[in-house]
Design a protein around this motif. Sequence first.
Motif, short mmCIF file in Angstrom:
data_model
loop_
_atom_site.label_atom_id
_atom_site.label_comp_id
_atom_site.label_asym_id
_atom_site.label_seq_id
_atom_site.Cartn_x
_atom_site.Cartn_y
_atom_site.Cartn_z
N VAL A 89 0.96 -1.09 -0.05
CA VAL A 89 -0.14 0.04 0.12
C VAL A 89 0.97 1.23 0.09
N ALA A 90 0.76 2.19 -0.85
CA ALA A 90 1.48 3.30 -0.83
C ALA A 90 0.51 4.47 -0.75
N GLU A 91 0.83 5.10 0.21
CA GLU A 91 0.11 6.28 0.95
C GLU A 91 1.01 7.60 1.15
N LEU A 92 0.63 8.52 0.27
CA LEU A 92 1.54 9.63 0.26
C LEU A 92 1.72 10.48 1.56
N LEU A 93 0.48 10.38 2.13
CA LEU A 93 0.18 11.25 3.55
C LEU A 93 0.45 10.61 4.77
N PRO A 94 1.36 10.42 5.55
CA PRO A 94 1.62 9.86 6.86
C PRO A 94 0.49 9.85 7.71
N GLN A 95 0.03 10.94 7.84
CA GLN A 95 -1.22 11.29 8.68
C GLN A 95 -2.20 10.56 8.31
N VAL A 96 -2.83 10.03 6.93
CA VAL A 96 -3.70 9.05 6.69
C VAL A 96 -3.51 7.81 7.35
N VAL A 97 -2.19 7.29 7.40
CA VAL A 97 -1.73 6.07 8.19
C VAL A 97 -2.13 6.05 9.23
N ALA A 98 -1.77 7.38 9.97
CA ALA A 98 -1.82 7.46 11.24
C ALA A 98 -3.18 7.33 11.83
N TRP A 99 -4.21 8.26 10.92
CA TRP A 99 -5.52 8.09 11.33
C TRP A 99 -6.39 7.11 11.36
N ASN A 100 -5.93 6.23 10.40
CA ASN A 100 -6.49 4.74 10.24
C ASN A 100 -6.14 3.94 11.54
N ASP A 114 -1.73 -7.01 9.11
CA ASP A 114 -1.84 -8.26 8.32
C ASP A 114 -0.37 -8.42 7.55
N PRO A 115 -0.07 -9.75 7.96
CA PRO A 115 1.56 -10.02 7.63
C PRO A 115 1.60 -10.04 5.93
N ARG A 116 0.63 -9.85 5.29
CA ARG A 116 0.83 -9.83 4.00
C ARG A 116 0.84 -8.42 3.23
N VAL A 117 0.62 -7.48 4.39
CA VAL A 117 0.59 -6.02 3.87
C VAL A 117 1.85 -5.41 4.19
N GLU A 118 2.39 -4.70 3.45
CA GLU A 118 3.41 -3.66 3.54
C GLU A 118 3.12 -2.15 3.23
N VAL A 119 3.03 -1.26 4.17
CA VAL A 119 2.60 0.03 3.85
C VAL A 119 3.84 0.90 3.89
N THR A 120 3.82 1.63 2.77
CA THR A 120 5.05 2.47 2.38
C THR A 120 4.60 3.69 2.15
N VAL A 121 4.95 4.80 2.90
CA VAL A 121 4.59 6.19 3.13
C VAL A 121 5.61 6.99 1.87
N ASP A 123 5.19 8.58 -2.63
CA ASP A 123 4.55 8.75 -3.90
C ASP A 123 4.45 7.62 -4.65
N VAL A 124 3.06 7.27 -4.94
CA VAL A 124 2.96 5.82 -5.76
C VAL A 124 3.57 5.98 -7.07
N PHE A 125 3.50 7.05 -7.62
CA PHE A 125 4.30 7.14 -9.02
C PHE A 125 5.70 6.76 -8.89
N GLN A 126 6.49 7.32 -7.61
CA GLN A 126 7.79 7.05 -7.58
C GLN A 126 8.06 5.33 -7.64
N ILE A 127 7.03 4.83 -6.81
CA ILE A 127 7.19 3.60 -6.43
C ILE A 127 7.14 2.74 -7.68
N ILE A 128 6.20 2.99 -8.68
CA ILE A 128 5.79 2.27 -9.59
C ILE A 128 7.10 2.58 -10.49
N SER A 129 7.60 3.58 -10.64
CA SER A 129 8.82 4.01 -11.69
C SER A 129 10.08 3.27 -11.06
#
Length: 223
Positions: A89-100, A114-121, A123-129
């Motif tokens: 999961v690519a989330e640009l805004l760390p506060q969104v992760v914190a609020w969740n 969940d052990p299957r999940v990796e959260v990366t704070v 930009d998803v464009f950078q991750i894809i690139s």
Amino acid sequence: MKPFLLLATSHTPDGAELTLHAHDSNFYLRVNRQPLMGTNASESEKVLAELACARLSAGPARVLIGGLGFGFTLRRVLELMGPAAQVQVAELLPQVVAWNREYLSGVNGALLDDPRVEVTVDDVFQIISRAPKAHYDAILLDVDNGPIAMVQDGNARLYQTQGFSAITHALKPGGRVTFWSASTDHAFAKRLSKAGFKVETVAAKAYPQAKRCTHTIFVAERK
């Protein structure tokens, strides 16, 4: 009548005001006072996941979700995929992760552990690139209200030639990228097709009891 409560406020890298609200039993996210999402209208986010993962088996698939939101897309992906899946999961805004974790732990926040999940704070464009060639089986993008930059100006790259090229490189042949949109956009569908994707436009309801479809999912399959 129950009040519309402001729970938290922050700002995006571009300076836009991001606010989290609660009303009755639902939560809402706004950018510069404009509605971005709400827990009361999550059906199309689930459809986004179903269309992206429709042809994937329960094996060790790699899935990238751009935009955590309130976690409904993540929840549906995890329901569809097997124990060997890797979901980033690519989330640009760390506060969104914190609020969740802080405010929405009873909605979908627990899925972040969940052990299957990796959260990366990031930009998803950078991750894809940066992704290796043919790295992902599916990519799901729900970072704006449609194929226009809303949360940050840099998101515009995702909906143009630069983004399409990066997505093509990162997707496996036959892999799908799905885009969530609050409305139709025929020009965007044409751009996807011109970039070499097999494109389908799917209308989706905001919530199961809705009488009509108001949201759109763009499905682009790499040939």
